[in-house]
Design an enzyme around this catalytic site. Structure first.
Site, PDB file in Angstrom:
ATOM      1  N   ASP A  53     104.672   3.717  63.341  1.00  0.00           N
ATOM      2  CA  ASP A  53     104.702   5.106  63.791  1.00  0.00           C
ATOM      3  C   ASP A  53     103.714   5.277  64.946  1.00  0.00           C
ATOM      4  OD1 ASP A  53     104.517   7.822  64.176  1.00  0.00           O
ATOM      5  OD2 ASP A  53     103.764   8.291  62.174  1.00  0.00           O
ATOM      6  N   GLU A 132      83.943  -9.487  84.904  1.00  0.00           N
ATOM      7  CA  GLU A 132      82.555  -9.678  84.483  1.00  0.00           C
ATOM      8  C   GLU A 132      82.038  -8.408  83.807  1.00  0.00           C
ATOM      9  OE1 GLU A 132      80.480 -10.612  88.088  1.00  0.00           O
ATOM     10  OE2 GLU A 132      81.193 -12.674  88.160  1.00  0.00           O
ATOM     11  N   GLU A 134      79.747  -5.935  81.723  1.00  0.00           N
ATOM     12  CA  GLU A 134      78.356  -5.823  81.291  1.00  0.00           C
ATOM     13  C   GLU A 134      78.265  -4.791  80.164  1.00  0.00           C
ATOM     14  OE1 GLU A 134      76.446  -6.664  85.747  1.00  0.00           O
ATOM     15  OE2 GLU A 134      76.756  -4.609  85.037  1.00  0.00           O
ATOM     16  N   GLU A 215      70.809  -8.835  81.598  1.00  0.00           N
ATOM     17  CA  GLU A 215      71.067  -8.178  82.872  1.00  0.00           C
ATOM     18  C   GLU A 215      69.859  -7.356  83.318  1.00  0.00           C
ATOM     19  OE1 GLU A 215      72.576  -7.580  85.538  1.00  0.00           O
ATOM     20  OE2 GLU A 215      74.256  -8.988  85.437  1.00  0.00           O
ATOM     21  N   GLU A 223      75.115  -9.685  79.758  1.00  0.00           N
ATOM     22  CA  GLU A 223      76.406 -10.122  80.304  1.00  0.00           C
ATOM     23  C   GLU A 223      76.758 -11.498  79.762  1.00  0.00           C
ATOM     24  OE1 GLU A 223      78.509 -11.390  84.524  1.00  0.00           O
ATOM     25  OE2 GLU A 223      76.986  -9.815  84.571  1.00  0.00           O
ATOM     26  N   HIS A 272      82.572  -6.221  87.521  1.00  0.00           N
ATOM     27  CA  HIS A 272      83.047  -6.823  88.755  1.00  0.00           C
ATOM     28  C   HIS A 272      84.298  -7.643  88.435  1.00  0.00           C
ATOM     29  CE1 HIS A 272      78.466  -6.889  89.742  1.00  0.00           C
ATOM     30  NE2 HIS A 272      78.971  -5.668  89.808  1.00  0.00           N
ATOM     31  N   ARG A 343      75.748  -6.594  98.355  1.00  0.00           N
ATOM     32  CA  ARG A 343      76.169  -6.222  96.999  1.00  0.00           C
ATOM     33  C   ARG A 343      76.348  -4.720  96.812  1.00  0.00           C
ATOM     34  NH1 ARG A 343      74.605 -11.381  95.853  1.00  0.00           N
ATOM     35  NH2 ARG A 343      75.468 -12.257  93.923  1.00  0.00           N
ATOM     36  N   GLU A 362      85.778 -10.153  95.334  1.00  0.00           N
ATOM     37  CA  GLU A 362      85.204  -9.536  94.137  1.00  0.00           C
ATOM     38  C   GLU A 362      85.137  -8.022  94.349  1.00  0.00           C
ATOM     39  OE1 GLU A 362      80.922  -9.667  91.689  1.00  0.00           O
ATOM     40  OE2 GLU A 362      81.064 -10.316  93.767  1.00  0.00           O
ATOM     41  N   ARG A 364      83.706  -4.686  93.137  1.00  0.00           N
ATOM     42  CA  ARG A 364      82.472  -4.485  92.385  1.00  0.00           C
ATOM     43  C   ARG A 364      82.298  -3.074  91.814  1.00  0.00           C
ATOM     44  NH1 ARG A 364      78.553  -8.110  92.899  1.00  0.00           N
ATOM     45  NH2 ARG A 364      76.880  -6.551  92.811  1.00  0.00           N
TER      46      ARG A 364
END
Length: 473
Positions: A53, A132, A134, A215, A223, A272, A343, A362, A364
């Site tokens: 259901d 990745e 965290e 981290e 992480e 990321h 970054r 990547e 981020r």
């Protein structure tokens, strides 16, 4: 891991497994499950599914059309390590039992459509994603929200605000400073054994593992590193990751959260996501002698991501809390540019050496409250739209964004400042998501309605800090 229905049925028989746990993701990316006796699983279960259901699942069926079927994927079979009785776990997609078609609001079925669209496009046949996620581990978590009051409290033995606290056995110090949680050894890092158990449990369940570490945030931010996989498997792995993290944490008397910003004035948690396209066993993102050795295909893919990021953030950053992490002026990746080293850029090109096979990008800005099936599919469609329409991302941005003037920063686009802004962008820019019938108008409008309700809930409630600002004003 078993690779076929017959492999799974053989394993059930040979290992005398009596219980089968069927897990599936709801719209928000949270696992739901049903445990059945092994007698209910037969060869046809892997094509016809197991009925249930669906009317009580958030954002799914109404009561008058509630019949649905869970279709187990035999490639996802593993013994659940957190149950007392031996139980085989299978991840499922959802289909309509009467029509036999994939259910339009099933996130995993949508991701399968995204892969079918990729292959039919002729642009590539494989999409690799490397997430990745965290997270934070807390020793104590308390919160409440009612008509007459609202509060939250999180605590970690590592937190610098506990330097003056009376602790059983004495306060032994070894508290981390704010923003100094990256890579400390014991005794400042007290989570080594917990992370090791989490990582090795993931490996036991078939998730390819790489590493683990503390981290940046002082109060218990962590992480675990897992390897990339094809889109569907990568999304499955994120949900296995979150399941393992939460259950191992509970075993040690800790509480795990993937909220992007549970702690004020320290780093938030992101997810990321590394991405690359392949065709015929060959990587498509490598171009020797160019900026960051990016091929033209990779540049166009980046162009699609940057153009559509404001709208697909409604999937990669799907909560009001997500935007408390994405604040300009800090290290958060809010700038819609790409860079081989910066970054704070939304897209970074990792340093991968001379191997064409390792070339990837990547993204981020996203976080781990995203439903990975939806987030990965939306990013893939944005990138494919960039390739199809040859969207030029412009030059890479390698300057220190914190040293730019106000006028220079004003020329750089940024991500939306709120979930409401992302939902507005999604409503205005959604055609690329409709390509190949991957997302539907119904899915997007339903998502916007569900998420806008969350926005409204926050808008209508006083915030505790407002009392500090305004109570006696």
């Amino acid at each position: 891991m078993a690779q076929s229905a017959q492999d799974v049925l053989r394993q059930i028989k040979e290992e005398e497994i009596e219980l089968i746990d069927l897990k599936f993701a709801d719209l928000h990316g949270k696992w739901q499950h049903l445990t059945v006796h092994a007698d209910l699983i037969a060869a046809e279960s892997f094509s016809e599914g197991v009925a249930f259901d669906g009317s009580s699942i958030r954002g799914w069926k109404s009561i008058n059309e509630s019949d649905m079927a869970m279709v187990p994927d035999p490639a996802t079979a593993w013994i659940d390590p957190f149950y007392r009785h031996k139980t085989l776990s299978l991840i499922c997609s959802i289909k309509e039992p009467r029509s036999g078609q994939p259910y339009g609001r099933c996130p995993r079925s949508l991701a399968q459509k995204a892969l079918e669209h990729l292959r039919s496009s002729g642009l590539a046949d494989t999409a690799f994603f490397g997430p990745e996620p965290e997270f934070f581990l807390f020793d104590d978590v308390r919160f409440n929200s009612s008509e007459g009051g609202c509060f939250y409290s999180v605590d970690s033995i590592e937190a610098p605000w506990n330097r003056g606290r009376l602790e059983e056995g004495g306060n032994l110090a070894y508290k981390n400073n704010f923003k100094e949680g990256y890579f400390p050894v014991a005794p400042n890092d007290i989570f080594q054994d917990i992370r090791s158990e989490m990582l090795l449990t993931l490996a036991q369940l078939g998730v390819p593992i790489e590493k683990h570490h503390h981290e940046v945030a002082a109060a218990g931010q962590q992480e675990l590193g897992i390897r990339f996989a094809e889109l569907l498997s990568a999304a499955d792995n994120v949900l296995i990751y979150k399941y393992v993290v939460r259950n191992v944490a509970r075993k040690y008397g800790k509480s795990a959260t993937f909220m992007p910003k549970p702690v004020f004035a320290d780093n938030g948690s992101g997810m990321h996501v590394h991405q690359s396209l392949w065709k015929g066993g060959q990587p498509l993102f490598f171009g020797e002698g160019t900026y960051a050795n990016l091929s033209q295909t990779a540049r166009w893919y980046i162009g699609g991501l940057l153009k559509h990021a404001p709208s697909f953030l409604a999937f990669t950053n799907p909560t009001t809390n997500s935007y408390k992490r994405l604040v300009p002026g800090f290290e958060a990746p809010v700038n819609l540019v790409y860079s081989q080293g910066n970054r704070s850029a939304a897209i970074r090109i990792p340093l991968t050496g001379p191997s064409p096979r390792a070339k990837r990008l990547e993204f981020r800005s996203g976080d781990a409250l995203a439903n990975p099936y939806l987030a990965f599919s939306a990013m893939l469609l944005a990138g494919l739209d960039g390739i199809k329409n040859q969207i030029d991302p412009g030059p890479g941005t390698d300057v220190d964004l914190f040293e730019l003037s106000a006028d220079e920063l004003a020329r750089i686009s940024t991500v939306p400042a709120s979930l409401g802004g992302a939902l507005e962008a999604l409503d205005a820019d959604k055609d690329y998501l409709l390509a190949g019938g991957v997302f539907s108008e119904d899915f997007i409008s339903n998502w916007i309605a569900l998420k806008y309700e969350e926005v409204q809930q926050l808008r209508q409630r006083p915030h505790p800090h407002e009392f500090s600002l305004y109570y006696d004003a």
